[in-house]
Design a protein around this motif. Structure first.
Motif, PDB file in Angstrom:
ATOM      1  N   ARG A  55      -6.591  17.074   2.567  1.00 49.17           N
ATOM      2  CA  ARG A  55      -7.565  18.152   2.827  1.00 49.17           C
ATOM      3  C   ARG A  55      -8.122  18.035   4.235  1.00 49.17           C
ATOM      4  NH1 ARG A  55     -12.809  18.053   2.735  1.00 49.17           N
ATOM      5  NH2 ARG A  55     -12.889  16.064   1.622  1.00 49.17           N
ATOM      6  N   ILE A  56      -8.465  16.801   4.667  1.00 45.67           N
ATOM      7  CA  ILE A  56      -9.030  16.620   5.999  1.00 45.67           C
ATOM      8  C   ILE A  56      -8.004  16.900   7.082  1.00 45.67           C
ATOM      9  CG2 ILE A  56     -10.073  14.909   7.539  1.00 45.67           C
ATOM     10  CD1 ILE A  56     -11.231  13.557   5.071  1.00 45.67           C
ATOM     11  N   GLU A  57      -6.756  16.498   6.838  1.00 44.90           N
ATOM     12  CA  GLU A  57      -5.705  16.774   7.827  1.00 44.90           C
ATOM     13  C   GLU A  57      -5.468  18.276   7.965  1.00 44.90           C
ATOM     14  OE1 GLU A  57      -3.030  12.691   7.483  1.00 44.90           O
ATOM     15  OE2 GLU A  57      -2.496  14.467   6.294  1.00 44.90           O
ATOM     16  N   ARG A  58      -5.559  19.021   6.848  1.00 43.56           N
ATOM     17  CA  ARG A  58      -5.403  20.474   6.928  1.00 43.56           C
ATOM     18  C   ARG A  58      -6.550  21.130   7.685  1.00 43.56           C
ATOM     19  NH1 ARG A  58      -3.669  19.946   1.431  1.00 43.56           N
ATOM     20  NH2 ARG A  58      -5.749  20.553   0.734  1.00 43.56           N
ATOM     21  N   ALA A  59      -7.716  20.440   7.705  1.00 45.89           N
ATOM     22  CA  ALA A  59      -8.869  20.981   8.438  1.00 45.89           C
ATOM     23  C   ALA A  59      -8.745  20.789   9.940  1.00 45.89           C
ATOM     24  CB  ALA A  59     -10.153  20.327   7.933  1.00 45.89           C
ATOM     25  N   GLY A  60      -7.654  20.152  10.398  1.00 51.24           N
ATOM     26  CA  GLY A  60      -7.418  20.045  11.823  1.00 51.24           C
ATOM     27  C   GLY A  60      -7.730  18.697  12.435  1.00 51.24           C
ATOM     28  N   TYR A  61      -7.998  17.674  11.629  1.00 52.72           N
ATOM     29  CA  TYR A  61      -8.292  16.333  12.161  1.00 52.72           C
ATOM     30  C   TYR A  61      -6.990  15.573  12.422  1.00 52.72           C
ATOM     31  CZ  TYR A  61     -13.210  16.885  10.883  1.00 52.72           C
ATOM     32  OH  TYR A  61     -14.501  17.326  10.777  1.00 52.72           O
TER      33      TYR A  61
ATOM     34  N   GLY B 266     -15.257  12.127   4.170  1.00 53.63           N
ATOM     35  CA  GLY B 266     -13.958  11.512   3.990  1.00 53.63           C
ATOM     36  C   GLY B 266     -13.371  10.912   5.255  1.00 53.63           C
ATOM     37  N   MET B 267     -14.167  10.839   6.338  1.00 50.45           N
ATOM     38  CA  MET B 267     -13.657  10.288   7.592  1.00 50.45           C
ATOM     39  C   MET B 267     -13.239   8.830   7.432  1.00 50.45           C
ATOM     40  SD  MET B 267     -13.627  12.535  10.074  1.00 50.45           S
ATOM     41  CE  MET B 267     -13.002  13.633   8.807  1.00 50.45           C
TER      42      MET B 267
ATOM     43  N   ASN C 165      -7.092  10.575  -5.740  1.00 52.98           N
ATOM     44  CA  ASN C 165      -8.299  11.072  -5.063  1.00 52.98           C
ATOM     45  C   ASN C 165      -8.230  10.837  -3.560  1.00 52.98           C
ATOM     46  OD1 ASN C 165      -9.420  11.943  -7.469  1.00 52.98           O
ATOM     47  ND2 ASN C 165     -10.530  10.025  -7.823  1.00 52.98           N
ATOM     48  N   VAL C 166      -7.770   9.642  -3.151  1.00 51.45           N
ATOM     49  CA  VAL C 166      -7.666   9.347  -1.729  1.00 51.45           C
ATOM     50  C   VAL C 166      -6.621  10.241  -1.087  1.00 51.45           C
ATOM     51  CG1 VAL C 166      -7.080   7.564  -0.031  1.00 51.45           C
ATOM     52  CG2 VAL C 166      -8.404   6.958  -2.054  1.00 51.45           C
ATOM     53  N   ARG C 167      -5.483  10.428  -1.762  1.00 51.66           N
ATOM     54  CA  ARG C 167      -4.406  11.257  -1.229  1.00 51.66           C
ATOM     55  C   ARG C 167      -4.866  12.694  -1.026  1.00 51.66           C
ATOM     56  NH1 ARG C 167      -1.167  10.097  -4.884  1.00 51.66           N
ATOM     57  NH2 ARG C 167      -1.378  11.927  -6.252  1.00 51.66           N
ATOM     58  N   GLN C 168      -5.570  13.243  -1.999  1.00 56.84           N
ATOM     59  CA  GLN C 168      -6.036  14.632  -1.885  1.00 56.84           C
ATOM     60  C   GLN C 168      -7.080  14.769  -0.785  1.00 56.84           C
ATOM     61  OE1 GLN C 168      -7.354  15.553  -5.861  1.00 56.84           O
ATOM     62  NE2 GLN C 168      -5.297  16.179  -6.551  1.00 56.84           N
ATOM     63  N   MET C 169      -7.956  13.787  -0.670  1.00 56.52           N
ATOM     64  CA  MET C 169      -8.983  13.849   0.365  1.00 56.52           C
ATOM     65  C   MET C 169      -8.367  13.795   1.760  1.00 56.52           C
ATOM     66  SD  MET C 169     -12.329  11.423   0.884  1.00 56.52           S
ATOM     67  CE  MET C 169     -13.096  12.090  -0.589  1.00 56.52           C
ATOM     68  N   VAL C 170      -7.408  12.896   1.954  1.00 55.47           N
ATOM     69  CA  VAL C 170      -6.769  12.763   3.260  1.00 55.47           C
ATOM     70  C   VAL C 170      -6.020  14.042   3.623  1.00 55.47           C
ATOM     71  CG1 VAL C 170      -4.941  11.551   4.515  1.00 55.47           C
ATOM     72  CG2 VAL C 170      -6.609  10.258   3.183  1.00 55.47           C
TER      73      VAL C 170
ATOM     74  N   PHE D  51       0.834  -1.207   0.000  1.00 58.58           N
ATOM     75  CA  PHE D  51       0.000   0.000   0.000  1.00 58.58           C
ATOM     76  C   PHE D  51       0.865   1.252   0.000  1.00 58.58           C
ATOM     77  CE2 PHE D  51      -2.155   3.440   2.268  1.00 58.58           C
ATOM     78  CZ  PHE D  51      -3.272   3.589   1.461  1.00 58.58           C
ATOM     79  N   SER D  52       0.451   2.211  -0.808  1.00 58.58           N
ATOM     80  CA  SER D  52       1.116   3.520  -0.861  1.00 58.58           C
ATOM     81  C   SER D  52       0.137   4.550  -1.381  1.00 58.58           C
ATOM     82  CB  SER D  52       2.350   3.459  -1.764  1.00 58.58           C
ATOM     83  OG  SER D  52       2.901   4.756  -1.923  1.00 58.58           O
ATOM     84  N   LEU D  53       0.250   5.772  -0.866  1.00 56.10           N
ATOM     85  CA  LEU D  53      -0.590   6.855  -1.358  1.00 56.10           C
ATOM     86  C   LEU D  53      -0.032   7.488  -2.623  1.00 56.10           C
ATOM     87  CD1 LEU D  53      -1.681   8.733   1.904  1.00 56.10           C
ATOM     88  CD2 LEU D  53      -3.130   7.419   0.352  1.00 56.10           C
ATOM     89  N   ALA D  54       1.163   7.083  -3.010  1.00 56.15           N
ATOM     90  CA  ALA D  54       1.770   7.652  -4.208  1.00 56.15           C
ATOM     91  C   ALA D  54       1.135   7.070  -5.465  1.00 56.15           C
ATOM     92  CB  ALA D  54       3.278   7.374  -4.207  1.00 56.15           C
ATOM     93  N   GLY D  55       1.245   7.788  -6.554  1.00 66.13           N
ATOM     94  CA  GLY D  55       0.738   7.305  -7.827  1.00 66.13           C
ATOM     95  C   GLY D  55      -0.598   7.904  -8.203  1.00 66.13           C
TER      96      GLY D  55
END
Length: 604
Positions: free
Chosen positions: A369-375, A470-471, A362-367, A353-357
């Protein structure tokens, strides 16, 4: 298992007796149903008594003497009730029929001096006695909810049939009673009182006795069901659970669904050696197992044989939901049952498993974005959570469930935080808010059960409805990234029903049949999350492991499907408690953490 799947044992061959073994009980059951319908017709319709069929119908058990209409109606309803039990080879239904038919024969001879009526009773009695060994099925697990269901159904049927009885005598009815008057007459008659409708001659007595008989049958059958000894639903005993945990400790790596066998609303049968087991629940006459047998593959045939013995003893329809390809091969070869691919399980190998590629964009961008929102996320074993935090997780999981009834059976454990489940994994999402909710900063929960020593299998996903989308993706990625430190090499995600049909149906070159099948699945996805679960799983680039349903005959598939939907919580035939009473019941059960029954669902 040496040399592949073991051959079917001789005893297993005797268990599966084919259509011919079911023919006699089915034929007798149909004969009982036909006799019942004729009795009801003879008691309800006055013109029927003057037809050529009257000579046959009048001679049937229960239609004699001055109370012919009422007794014919009673016998017809009772025989109809017995017919289904006779088809299923139920011993109690056989006993009731054996008592009813001689009583009818004696009554025919004593009261009506009817040799034909006595012969008809004997003609039905002879095959019952001759094939008595076919009727050995034990009673089903039951509860007193059936008394309430019987009362509702019998009352509704009695009202409808009573309205027919009151209305089929237009030439003898005095005046022109309205529909309300007729319904009132039916209700009064069911309780043994005279209503507002009057008739000429003896018709009034015929109607009164018929309505009274319907009311008597409703009261008697409901009272019997309410006061007979209750057979509780399946519960896994502490001893059985300990034996299953021992088998899982030695062989749990084989099947990702193995730990779900520890649901405490299942029953279990063990192989003679005790080295293998099959867990199941009985739903609407279907003996429903899930996943592969637990334990040593060499001992699977013994456990399967015990399972089939139990199904035969109670005349249950055997079925297996979600077994693997190896499990399906053993089931089909050992018992002669058939198998049908049901869907695919998504399994992610942690090392790959890797978020690269581009595929994970879509999964990488969603994660991110949520981390930047403070989660932030936390991934821990259940045993590492404090009692207070574990209680908050339990309460949040229940409150965020989204449906009144619990869902899950084959891929849900049904509890969170049991001390015996310390190896389970919990991934949580947190965010500090200006106005904390009832569960503090907790925003989403993922719960995983062990899959051997180096794997986990997704149990439930719950999130606060006010949390950002995206949780679930965030927590799955967090679990995969934390897996190496926890000694986890593989994670099983959701089960995608009919995945191959959805995948092939959207590809270029798919034929019209496949496209139509995919269209139907997409339509059904509005209610059952078929397509959405497939697409959600596919985001993580898993490998797909096929899962199968094992069944006896194609005609059983609708019944098995309905039973599976009941077990999974998509169909609820019981009357639910009000929500505030369910909360009180759950609150009362929480202090006993070792027997907590808070169910989960393996779905988005």
């Amino acid at each position: 298992m040496s040399g592949g799947v073991p051959r079917r044992s001789n005893r297993a061959r005797r268990i599966l007796r084919g259509p011919r073994a079911e023919a006699v009980p089915a034929l007798i059951g149909r004969a009982c149903a036909l006799v019942g319908l004729l009795d009801i017709a003879a008691g309800v319709f006055p013109r029927f008594r003057h037809s050529r069929m009257h000579a046959i119908a009048e001679a049937l058990p229960g239609s004699f003497g001055p109370f012919a209409a009422a007794l014919s109606l009673s016998a017809g309803v009772l025989l109809l009730l017995l017919a289904h039990g006779l088809k299923r080879r139920k011993r109690r239904a056989w006993r009731a029929a054996v008592v009813l038919l001689p009583a009818g024969a004696v009554a025919e001879f004593v009261y009506r001096h009817s040799l034909l009526g006595m012969l008809i009773s004997v003609a039905l009695l002879v095959p019952l006695l001759r094939h008595r060994t076919e009727f050995g099925a034990l009673p089903d697990p039951r509860s007193r909810w059936r008394a309430l269901a019987n009362f509702v159904l019998m009352s509704a049927g009695s009202l409808v049939l009573g309205l027919v009885i009151v209305s089929v005598h237009p030439d003898r009815t005095l005046g022109d009673p309205s529909l309300a008057d007729r319904l009132t007459h039916v209700v009064y008659g069911l309780f043994g009182f005279e209503g507002p409708v009057d008739y000429q001659g003896s018709t009034s007595w015929t109607v009164a006795f018929s309505l009274g008989a319907l009311g008597w049958l409703t009261a008697v059958t409901t009272s019997y069901l309410a006061f007979r000894p209750e057979h509780p639903a399946a519960r896994l005993t502490e001893e059985d659970e300990a034996r299953l945990r021992d088998l899982l400790a030695r062989h749990g790596r084989r099947d990702s669904l193995g730990h779900f066998a520890l649901r405490r609303d299942k029953a279990v049968v063990f192989s003679p050696s005790g080295k293998a087991a099959v867990t199941y629940r009985v739903v609407s006459g279907v003996m429903l197992a899930s996943g592969d047998p637990i334990g040593d593959v060499e001992a699977w045939p013994g456990a399967i044989e015990r399972f089939m013995d139990e199904a035969k003893a109670h005349s249950w329809t055997p079925a297996v939901m979600g077994c693997s390809e190896t499990g399906g091969e053993v089931w089909t070869r050992e018992t002669g049952l058939d198998a049908l691919e049901l869907g695919d399980e998504a399994v992610v190998d942690v090392a790959d498993f890797s978020l690269a590629g581009r595929a994970m964009r879509n999964v990488r961008q969603m994660v991110k974005r949520i981390e930047r929102a403070g989660y932030e996320t936390r991934v821990r074993r259940v045993r590492d959570l404090s009692d207070g935090e574990l209680e908050r997780v339990r309460l949040a999981a229940e409150d965020w469930r989204g449906t009144d009834n619990e869902r899950g059976f084959s891929m849900a454990l049904g509890r969170i935080g049991d001390p015996a489940d310390g190896d389970c994994l919990i991934a949580t999402a947190h965010k500090q808010d200006d106005t904390p909710g009832p569960y503090g900063d907790l925003k989403a929960i993922l719960h995983f059960v062990p899959w051997g020593e180096d794997g986990v299998s997704l149990d439930l996903m719950r999130r606060d409805r006010l949390a950002d989308p995206g949780m679930n993706e965030l927590l799955i990625v967090a679990a995969l990234q934390a897996a190496p430190k926890l000694g986890i090499a593989r994670i099983s995600l959701n089960f995608a029903m009919f995945r191959s049909a959805l995948a092939r149906g959207e590809k270029i070159g798919a034929g019209p049949v496949l496209r139509a099948w995919r269209g139907l699945l997409v339509f059904l996805s509005r209610w059952f999350q078929i397509e959405s679960l497939y697409k959600f799983n596919a985001k993580f680039q898993p490998r797909w492991e096929p899962r199968f349903v094992v069944y006896r005959a194609s005609a059983d598939l609708p019944r098995i499907g309905f039973a599976a939907m009941q077990a999974e919580g998509f169909v609820d035939l019981a009357l639910p408690l009000p929500r505030f009473l369910r909360r009180r019941r759950n609150a009362a059960a929480r202090p006993c953490a070792h027997r907590s029954h808070e169910h989960g669902v393996r779905a988005a």
